[in-house]
Design a protein around this motif. Structure first.
Motif, PDB file in Angstrom:
ATOM      1  N   ARG A   1       0.862  -1.182   0.000  1.00  0.00           N
ATOM      2  CA  ARG A   1       0.000   0.000   0.000  1.00  0.00           C
ATOM      3  C   ARG A   1       0.893   1.223   0.000  1.00  0.00           C
ATOM      4  O   ARG A   1       2.040   1.176   0.451  1.00  0.00           O
ATOM      5  CB  ARG A   1      -0.926   0.010   1.201  1.00  0.00           C
ATOM      6  CG  ARG A   1      -0.216  -0.053   2.540  1.00  0.00           C
ATOM      7  CD  ARG A   1      -1.203  -0.014   3.691  1.00  0.00           C
ATOM      8  NE  ARG A   1      -0.579  -0.379   4.943  1.00  0.00           N
ATOM      9  CZ  ARG A   1      -1.189  -0.275   6.119  1.00  0.00           C
ATOM     10  NH1 ARG A   1      -2.414   0.185   6.180  1.00  0.00           N
ATOM     11  NH2 ARG A   1      -0.571  -0.639   7.224  1.00  0.00           N
TER      12      ARG A   1
ATOM     13  N   PHE B   1      -2.832   3.175  10.531  1.00  0.00           N
ATOM     14  CA  PHE B   1      -3.523   3.299   9.244  1.00  0.00           C
ATOM     15  C   PHE B   1      -4.443   2.096   9.030  1.00  0.00           C
ATOM     16  O   PHE B   1      -3.989   0.971   8.925  1.00  0.00           O
ATOM     17  CB  PHE B   1      -2.505   3.384   8.113  1.00  0.00           C
ATOM     18  CG  PHE B   1      -1.560   4.550   8.240  1.00  0.00           C
ATOM     19  CD1 PHE B   1      -1.978   5.831   7.946  1.00  0.00           C
ATOM     20  CD2 PHE B   1      -0.259   4.371   8.691  1.00  0.00           C
ATOM     21  CE1 PHE B   1      -1.127   6.923   8.079  1.00  0.00           C
ATOM     22  CE2 PHE B   1       0.599   5.440   8.814  1.00  0.00           C
ATOM     23  CZ  PHE B   1       0.173   6.725   8.517  1.00  0.00           C
ATOM     24  N   HIS B   2      -5.729   2.371   8.954  1.00  0.00           N
ATOM     25  CA  HIS B   2      -6.696   1.292   8.747  1.00  0.00           C
ATOM     26  C   HIS B   2      -7.899   1.740   7.949  1.00  0.00           C
ATOM     27  O   HIS B   2      -8.951   1.136   8.021  1.00  0.00           O
ATOM     28  CB  HIS B   2      -7.154   0.724  10.095  1.00  0.00           C
ATOM     29  CG  HIS B   2      -7.609   1.761  11.084  1.00  0.00           C
ATOM     30  ND1 HIS B   2      -8.857   2.349  11.035  1.00  0.00           N
ATOM     31  CD2 HIS B   2      -6.965   2.325  12.141  1.00  0.00           C
ATOM     32  CE1 HIS B   2      -8.967   3.226  12.033  1.00  0.00           C
ATOM     33  NE2 HIS B   2      -7.834   3.230  12.715  1.00  0.00           N
ATOM     34  N   SER B   3      -7.758   2.835   7.193  1.00  0.00           N
ATOM     35  CA  SER B   3      -8.888   3.312   6.399  1.00  0.00           C
ATOM     36  C   SER B   3      -9.040   2.495   5.127  1.00  0.00           C
ATOM     37  O   SER B   3      -8.107   1.832   4.691  1.00  0.00           O
ATOM     38  CB  SER B   3      -8.690   4.782   6.045  1.00  0.00           C
ATOM     39  OG  SER B   3      -7.537   4.952   5.249  1.00  0.00           O
TER      40      SER B   3
ATOM     41  N   ALA C   1       4.234   2.454   8.182  1.00  0.00           N
ATOM     42  CA  ALA C   1       3.279   1.636   8.925  1.00  0.00           C
ATOM     43  C   ALA C   1       3.934   0.954  10.114  1.00  0.00           C
ATOM     44  O   ALA C   1       3.327   0.842  11.184  1.00  0.00           O
ATOM     45  CB  ALA C   1       2.656   0.600   7.993  1.00  0.00           C
TER      46      ALA C   1
ATOM     47  N   GLY D   1      -7.702   6.857  11.091  1.00  0.00           N
ATOM     48  CA  GLY D   1      -7.165   5.740  10.320  1.00  0.00           C
ATOM     49  C   GLY D   1      -6.623   6.134   8.968  1.00  0.00           C
ATOM     50  O   GLY D   1      -5.966   5.329   8.300  1.00  0.00           O
ATOM     51  N   LYS D   2      -6.875   7.370   8.567  1.00  0.00           N
ATOM     52  CA  LYS D   2      -6.377   7.873   7.281  1.00  0.00           C
ATOM     53  C   LYS D   2      -5.082   8.668   7.471  1.00  0.00           C
ATOM     54  O   LYS D   2      -4.157   8.569   6.668  1.00  0.00           O
ATOM     55  CB  LYS D   2      -7.435   8.768   6.635  1.00  0.00           C
ATOM     56  CG  LYS D   2      -7.121   9.215   5.211  1.00  0.00           C
ATOM     57  CD  LYS D   2      -7.432   8.122   4.235  1.00  0.00           C
ATOM     58  CE  LYS D   2      -7.355   8.597   2.797  1.00  0.00           C
ATOM     59  NZ  LYS D   2      -7.641   7.496   1.850  1.00  0.00           N
TER      60      LYS D   2
ATOM     61  N   SER E   1      -3.207   5.510   0.376  1.00  0.00           N
ATOM     62  CA  SER E   1      -4.236   5.171   1.363  1.00  0.00           C
ATOM     63  C   SER E   1      -4.095   5.900   2.692  1.00  0.00           C
ATOM     64  O   SER E   1      -5.036   5.916   3.486  1.00  0.00           O
ATOM     65  CB  SER E   1      -4.237   3.660   1.613  1.00  0.00           C
ATOM     66  OG  SER E   1      -2.989   3.227   2.122  1.00  0.00           O
TER      67      SER E   1
ATOM     68  N   GLY F   1      -0.602   0.169  13.796  1.00  0.00           N
ATOM     69  CA  GLY F   1      -2.029   0.348  14.037  1.00  0.00           C
ATOM     70  C   GLY F   1      -2.592   1.689  13.645  1.00  0.00           C
ATOM     71  O   GLY F   1      -3.789   1.937  13.840  1.00  0.00           O
TER      72      GLY F   1
END
Length: 359
Positions: free
Chosen positions: A64, A357-359, A350, A145-146, A119, A355
């Motif tokens: 990503r 980034f999770h969008s 990352a 998360g973004k 992302s 933890g």
């Protein structure tokens, strides 16, 4: 202070076999740069017509895409209304005031990221909002998360100092701290009592400290290294290749930068290539600088960044993700392996902020 050692020799310790093999590849890349100059001229013209293809190729090769360095600032009307005011003078701007030379609010960034297939990103508090983090905080809250936030340390007399770092981290979730050495009082250094307290507090909170040697790496490298030596538990980041100019990778500033690879807590942003390259897109000298960074630090401590929105007036945001692809097309060989790309284009950021980034 790091010993001055030639670039290739620094990478080629007989005690480190991994660095030896990397050194050979880097040396070949530098020695063949002249032979490739004609081919680079043609690819510079061709690359201007295909930014989306190249960025999508990078996206396919990386797990990503995460941008390690962006800024956002409030729309002009919201700043003038006092909702999100501007303060002070903007570093990097030709303007005589604190109003930025281009728009840089979050909606523009989100659109650019979507077009480029990015992302997530780390937002660095911009100097035109100074210590008022309200706009960046509003962005972080609206897009969990973004984005992650990098706050601006306040070393001024009577300023927030270490207490402000803790408050922004605890109450608003900031994950990193920026040290701008030009905000210290005249004659003071980042290694003064205030700087040390803030640096130690950042380490205690698990916040990496980013260094911005905008006016020259050699001006500040001794301070940076002193902090690295005295606070090994505090992770640190060098912004924008240390602002080291890539025209001469054998220069003293590059040797000093690469020499800091011995500190395992230090990371480097391979970012804002338009600031450090003496050549046109795709910045071939800067790509060799990228290779030197990966050889020295390992790809797992190097991270790609665009320096949005400043990049929008250079090659553009989407093409900022195509630089490496277009360079490799020009020279006809891969500069980085696929695994190295995955680290540089996203995995390093990352892993530094697990933890986030999770969008």
């Amino acid at each position: 202070m790091a010993t001055r050692i030639p670039l290739v020799a620094t990478r080629c310790s007989t005690k480190q076999a991994r660095q030896t093999s990397l050194c050979t590849a880097s040396h070949k890349a530098v020695s063949s740069a002249t032979k490739r100059s004609l081919l680079l001229s043609s690819i510079i013209l061709a690359s201007s017509t295909k930014p989306l293809r190249a960025s999508r190729q990078s996206a396919a090769m990386a797990s990503r895409l995460l941008d390690a360095h962006v800024h956002v600032w409030a729309p002009l009307e919201e700043a003038r209304s006092g909702r999100f005011p501007y303060y002070g003078q903007m570093l990097g701007s030709n303007a005589g005031a604190n109003e930025p030379p281009m728009a840089g609010h979050v909606d523009i960034l989100l659109q650019a990221m979507q077009e480029a297939g990015v992302s997530g990103a780390m937002i660095v508090q911009p100097s035109n909002h100074l210590y008022d983090h309200s706009y960046v905080t509003s962005v972080l809250q609206a897009h969990p998360g973004k984005f992650i936030g990098c706050l601006l340390a306040d070393p001024t007399p009577g300023g927030g100092r270490a207490a402000a770092i803790e408050q922004l981290a605890d109450e608003h979730g900031y994950r990193a701290v920026r040290f701008n050495p030009y905000l210290w009082p005249d004659g003071e250094k980042m290694t003064n009592e205030v700087g040390r307290a803030m640096y130690a507090k950042a380490g205690e909170l698990g916040l990496p400290v980013g260094h911005m040697p905008f006016k020259g790496f050699l001006v500040h490298v001794s301070e940076i290294e002193q902090l690295l030596q005295d606070y090994p538990a505090t992770k640190a980041i060098i912004d924008h290749c240390g602002f080291c100019q890539c025209a001469d990778l054998q220069s003293e500033e590059w040797q000093r930068l690469l020499g800091l690879a011995k500190y395992p807590q230090l990371y480097v942003k391979a970012s804002a290539f338009f600031r450090v390259s003496s050549q046109a897109y795709p910045y071939p000298d800067a790509m060799l600088g990228l290779k030197a960074l990966v050889d020295a630090f390992g790809a797992e401590r190097v991270m790609w960044g665009t320096d949005f929105p400043w990049v929008t007036e250079k090659c553009g945001y989407t093409k900022a993700w195509s630089i490496l692809d277009d360079y490799e097309a020009a020279v006809g060989q891969k500069l980085l392996t696929q695994q190295q790309r995955q680290w540089v284009f996203g995995n390093t950021l990352a892993s530094l902020f697990p933890g986030a980034f999770h969008s």
